[in-house]
Design a protein around this motif. Structure first.
Motif, PDB file in Angstrom:
ATOM      1  N   VAL A  88       0.916  -1.155  -0.002  1.00 14.88           N
ATOM      2  CA  VAL A  88       0.090  -0.019  -0.078  1.00 14.88           C
ATOM      3  C   VAL A  88       1.151   1.213   0.023  1.00 14.88           C
ATOM      4  CG1 VAL A  88      -1.661   1.250   1.273  1.00 14.88           C
ATOM      5  CG2 VAL A  88      -1.898  -1.111   1.357  1.00 14.88           C
ATOM      6  N   HIS A 144       2.185   4.922  -2.731  1.00 11.91           N
ATOM      7  CA  HIS A 144       1.265   5.801  -2.342  1.00 11.91           C
ATOM      8  C   HIS A 144       1.879   7.103  -2.733  1.00 11.91           C
ATOM      9  CE1 HIS A 144      -1.255   8.444  -0.116  1.00 11.91           C
ATOM     10  NE2 HIS A 144      -2.100   7.330   0.098  1.00 11.91           N
ATOM     11  N   HIS A 162     -13.128   3.860  -0.217  1.00 15.13           N
ATOM     12  CA  HIS A 162     -11.985   3.043  -0.733  1.00 15.13           C
ATOM     13  C   HIS A 162     -11.530   3.560  -2.001  1.00 15.13           C
ATOM     14  CE1 HIS A 162     -10.255  -0.659  -2.470  1.00 15.13           C
ATOM     15  NE2 HIS A 162     -10.668  -0.508  -3.345  1.00 15.13           N
ATOM     16  N   ASP A 188      -5.423  -0.152   3.196  1.00 14.03           N
ATOM     17  CA  ASP A 188      -5.468   0.328   1.719  1.00 14.03           C
ATOM     18  C   ASP A 188      -5.066   1.775   1.486  1.00 14.03           C
ATOM     19  OD1 ASP A 188      -7.725   1.907   2.390  1.00 14.03           O
ATOM     20  OD2 ASP A 188      -9.193   0.596   1.688  1.00 14.03           O
ATOM     21  N   ARG A 189      -5.039   2.019   0.310  1.00 10.88           N
ATOM     22  CA  ARG A 189      -4.767   3.404  -0.033  1.00 10.88           C
ATOM     23  C   ARG A 189      -5.551   4.617   0.525  1.00 10.88           C
ATOM     24  NH1 ARG A 189      -3.248   5.232  -6.430  1.00 10.88           N
ATOM     25  NH2 ARG A 189      -1.507   3.673  -5.797  1.00 10.88           N
TER      26      ARG A 189
END
Length: 237
Positions: free
Chosen positions: A25, A29, A234, A93-94
């Motif tokens: 992740v 980024h 998300h 998650d991102r």
């Protein structure tokens, strides 16, 4: 050349089975310029897994505990802000990372702290996990605390940072992470070893601060925060 804006610091001890998910992740980024894993004397190949994933790795010769690993990482990094993440997070998650960084990068808060989905029920009800390991803070704030960090027990870091934030009157952003969890130590190490590890962590916390100060920290951090921010949406990738 100016230092990077954001460096991600991940202390890790025997997390070869879990750290790759966290690194997948943060390594790509867009808001993170550098990722450093401090391998705290692991014996399971954690450093090799992190290197294979593409992270920078600082391998310590022996296990010294989270505080020592973070102090070593801070000394090795140059950045305006440090994103501290635990190495065993599940469901990261991102979007979650972006949500934790956003209030600080936008100037809405000086520091940020996560509120994970499996934080103790009481912490979720009051909207604050005061010993969360996922935080964003200015590097300069912690870098000048070198001697004090060296004097801390293995797991006294979070309550030490709380004390620092309260003393400096930092605006605190609490960010809900509904899909992110940290596995219990009993699941990773077995029931009795996990219980002993949890008790050792609590002992370190209360060697760092007296028990009444823990309640003071919770009240003060809630005053300094705007309450938990909206849940992150998300993001693919």
């Amino acid at each position: 050349m100016s230092p990077p804006r954001v460096a991600c610091l991940i202390p890790a001890y025997n997390e070869a089975a879990r750290i790759e998910g966290v690194l997948s992740v943060v390594l790509d980024h867009p808001a993170i310029d550098r990722v450093l894993v401090v391998d705290d004397g692991s014996t399971d190949g954690t450093a090799a897994v992190a290197q294979a994933a593409g992270a920078e790795v600082l391998a310590l010769p022996r296990n010294g505990g989270k505080t020592a690993a973070v102090a070593a990482g801070i000394a090795a990094l140059e950045a305006r802000w440090i994103l501290m993440l635990d190495s065993d997070l599940q469901g990261l998650d991102r979007a979650a990372v972006s949500a934790l960084l956003a209030p600080v990068l936008r100037g809405e808060a000086e520091v940020a702290i996560s509120l994970r989905s499996n934080a103790p029920l009481l912490w979720r009800l009051i909207g604050l996990d005061y010993i969360s390991g996922e935080r964003v803070l200015p590097r300069a704030q912690i870098a000048r605390q070198g001697p004090a960090l060296a004097a801390l027990p293995r797991f006294g870091l979070e309550v030490f940072l709380n004390r620092l934030w309260i003393a400096e009157g930092c605006r605190v952003a609490v960010v809900r992470w509904p899909g992110v969890a940290s596995p219990p130590k009993a699941r990773k190490r077995g029931l009795w070893r996990g219980i002993r590890a949890d008790l050792a962590m609590l002992a370190d916390i209360f060697r760092t601060i007296p028990a009444p100060e823990a309640l003071h920290q919770i009240r003060a951090l809630r005053r300094l925060s705007r309450g938990p921010l909206p849940e992150p949406r998300h993001q693919p990738g």
